[in-house]
Write a protein that holds these residues in place. Structure first.
Motif, PDB file in Angstrom:
ATOM      1  N   VAL A  68       0.836  -1.202   0.000  1.00  0.00           N
ATOM      2  CA  VAL A  68       0.000   0.000   0.000  1.00  0.00           C
ATOM      3  C   VAL A  68       0.872   1.253   0.000  1.00  0.00           C
ATOM      4  O   VAL A  68       0.612   2.215  -0.740  1.00  0.00           O
ATOM      5  CB  VAL A  68      -0.939  -0.009   1.222  1.00  0.00           C
ATOM      6  CG1 VAL A  68      -1.623   1.347   1.398  1.00  0.00           C
ATOM      7  CG2 VAL A  68      -1.977  -1.115   1.088  1.00  0.00           C
ATOM      8  N   GLU A  72       0.380   0.367  -4.171  1.00  0.00           N
ATOM      9  CA  GLU A  72      -0.363  -0.827  -4.555  1.00  0.00           C
ATOM     10  C   GLU A  72      -0.087  -1.243  -6.008  1.00  0.00           C
ATOM     11  O   GLU A  72      -1.026  -1.428  -6.802  1.00  0.00           O
ATOM     12  CB  GLU A  72      -1.871  -0.622  -4.335  1.00  0.00           C
ATOM     13  CG  GLU A  72      -2.211  -0.285  -2.889  1.00  0.00           C
ATOM     14  CD  GLU A  72      -3.696  -0.059  -2.653  1.00  0.00           C
ATOM     15  OE1 GLU A  72      -4.507  -0.538  -3.479  1.00  0.00           O
ATOM     16  OE2 GLU A  72      -4.045   0.598  -1.660  1.00  0.00           O
ATOM     17  N   TYR A 116      -5.172  -5.108   5.190  1.00  0.00           N
ATOM     18  CA  TYR A 116      -5.591  -4.075   4.247  1.00  0.00           C
ATOM     19  C   TYR A 116      -6.416  -2.990   4.933  1.00  0.00           C
ATOM     20  O   TYR A 116      -6.293  -1.811   4.597  1.00  0.00           O
ATOM     21  CB  TYR A 116      -6.386  -4.691   3.101  1.00  0.00           C
ATOM     22  CG  TYR A 116      -6.523  -3.755   1.913  1.00  0.00           C
ATOM     23  CD1 TYR A 116      -5.422  -3.485   1.104  1.00  0.00           C
ATOM     24  CD2 TYR A 116      -7.733  -3.136   1.623  1.00  0.00           C
ATOM     25  CE1 TYR A 116      -5.533  -2.615   0.022  1.00  0.00           C
ATOM     26  CE2 TYR A 116      -7.847  -2.265   0.552  1.00  0.00           C
ATOM     27  CZ  TYR A 116      -6.742  -2.019  -0.248  1.00  0.00           C
ATOM     28  OH  TYR A 116      -6.853  -1.144  -1.308  1.00  0.00           O
ATOM     29  N   ARG A 123      -2.555   4.848   3.919  1.00  0.00           N
ATOM     30  CA  ARG A 123      -3.113   5.643   2.824  1.00  0.00           C
ATOM     31  C   ARG A 123      -3.459   7.056   3.278  1.00  0.00           C
ATOM     32  O   ARG A 123      -3.216   8.022   2.554  1.00  0.00           O
ATOM     33  CB  ARG A 123      -4.347   4.944   2.245  1.00  0.00           C
ATOM     34  CG  ARG A 123      -4.009   3.680   1.445  1.00  0.00           C
ATOM     35  CD  ARG A 123      -5.243   3.110   0.764  1.00  0.00           C
ATOM     36  NE  ARG A 123      -6.181   2.544   1.725  1.00  0.00           N
ATOM     37  CZ  ARG A 123      -6.133   1.296   2.154  1.00  0.00           C
ATOM     38  NH1 ARG A 123      -5.191   0.476   1.723  1.00  0.00           N
ATOM     39  NH2 ARG A 123      -7.024   0.845   3.022  1.00  0.00           N
TER      40      ARG A 123
END
Length: 274
Positions: A68, A72, A116, A123
C-alpha cells in the motif's frame, strides 16, 4: 484496570512518535507488525496449526502495508498472491489431505482483512494534510472504546449484547458515541490552534458519530469470533488488553471508514496561515 492504563500511557506515545516524528516508512512498518501479529492470533483462534502455512499467511499480512505504501502496484500484488497460492497448495499436497482448506481460506481472509483495513492509516498518511488526519483512524476507535467502557462501568444497567459481550451496556454504547463526537471536535480545535488549518466541525462530528457506530460493530464482530471459538482473548501482547486483535479490533473496522470520510467529507483545509 491499572495494566490497561499503563499500556495506554506507553502505547499511545509510541504510536504518536511513529506517526509524527519518525520517517514516513516507519508507519507501514508499524502497521505491518500489528497486521502480522494480529493474523497469527486469528490463525491460532481458528485452529490453523500448520506452521509453514501460518508463516506464509503472516508474511502476506506483513507485506500488504508496504504494498500500500508504494502505491499498490498491481504486478507485485499479483506476484505475491501467486507465490502464496503455490506455496499453500504444495504444502496441502504434501500433507496427504491433513490440511483443512476451510481453515486455509479463513486464514487468508483474516490476513487480508486485518492488514488491508489497518493499511488505511498508511493511505491517509499519503494525503496532503497528513499531519491533521493521520491519527484520526486510531484516535476515534480508541476513545470510543474507552468512553463506552467508563460510562458502562458507572452508569451501565441495560445489557447491549449479552450473548456476545456480557459487560457491554446500552448506556456505555451511547456514552462511547458521545465521547467520540466530543473528542473529534476537540481534535479539530487543537489542530486549528497548532497548524492554523481551517476546520469543518460538522464533518468532524460526523466522523465521531459514524466512527463510533462502526467501532462498536467491529468490537462486537471480533467478540463473535471469540465466542464462536470459545476463547477469552486472542493473545497476551498487551497486559490488561489481550492481544493485538483485542486492542485493534475496532480500528480494523473504523480505519477504512475514516479514510472514506476524509476523502468524501474533508474536515481540514489549508487556511491563510497554514
Amino acid at each position: 484496570m491499572r495494566n490497561r492504563i499503563l499500556v495506554a500511557c506507553v502505547g499511545v506515545p509510541v504510536i504518536l512518535v511513529v506517526l509524527y516524528v519518525l520517517p514516513a516508512p516507519f508507519t507501514p512498518a508499524l502497521i505491518a507488525v500489528l497486521s502480522a501479529v494480529g493474523t497469527y492470533e486469528a490463525l491460532h483462534a481458528i485452529g490453523m496449526n500448520h506452521p509453514r502455512i501460518a508463516l506464509y499467511t503472516a508474511i502476506v499480512a506483513l507485506a500488504i502495508p508496504f504494498w500500500v505504501y508504494f502505491g499498490e502496484p498491481r504486478q507485485w500484488g499479483l506476484l505475491v498472491l501467486l507465490v502464496y497460492l503455490l506455496a499453500v497448495f504444495l504444502e496441502a499436497f504434501a500433507s496427504h489431505l491433513r490440511v483443512k482448506m476451510d481453515r486455509v481460506g479463513a486464514g487468508f481472509f483474516f490476513a487480508f482483512v486485518i492488514s488491508y483495513c489497518l493499511s488505511s492509516v498508511v493511505r491517509v498518511g499519503a494525503l496532503e494534510l497528513r499531519t491533521s488526519y493521520i491519527f484520526l483512524p486510531i484516535l476515534i476507535p480508541f476513545v470510543v472504546d474507552a468512553g463506552a467502557m467508563l460510562v458502562g462501568m458507572f452508569l451501565g444497567k441495560h445489557p447491549l449484547t449479552p450473548h456476545l459481550s456480557p459487560k457491554k451496556t446500552v448506556e456505555g454504547s451511547v456514552g462511547g458515541l458521545v465521547v467520540g463526537v466530543v473528542i473529534a471536535i476537540l481534535y479539530g480545535v487543537v489542530f486549528h490552534f497548532i497548524t492554523k488549518v481551517e476546520v469543518n466541525y460538522y464533518f468532524l462530528a460526523v466522523y465521531g458519530i459514524l466512527g463510533g457506530v462502526i467501532t462498536q460493530v467491529g468490537d462486537l464482530a471480533f467478540s463473535y469470533v471469540k465466542r464462536n471459538r470459545k476463547i477469552k482473548d486472542f493473545g497476551h501482547v498487551f497486559p490488561g488488553h489481550g492481544g493485538v486483535l483485542d486492542r485493534f479490533d475496532s480500528v480494523i473496522f473504523c480505519a477504512p471508514l475514516m479514510e472514506l470520510l476524509i476523502l468524501w467529507l474533508p474536515a481540514f483545509s489549508k487556511g491563510a496561515g497554514a
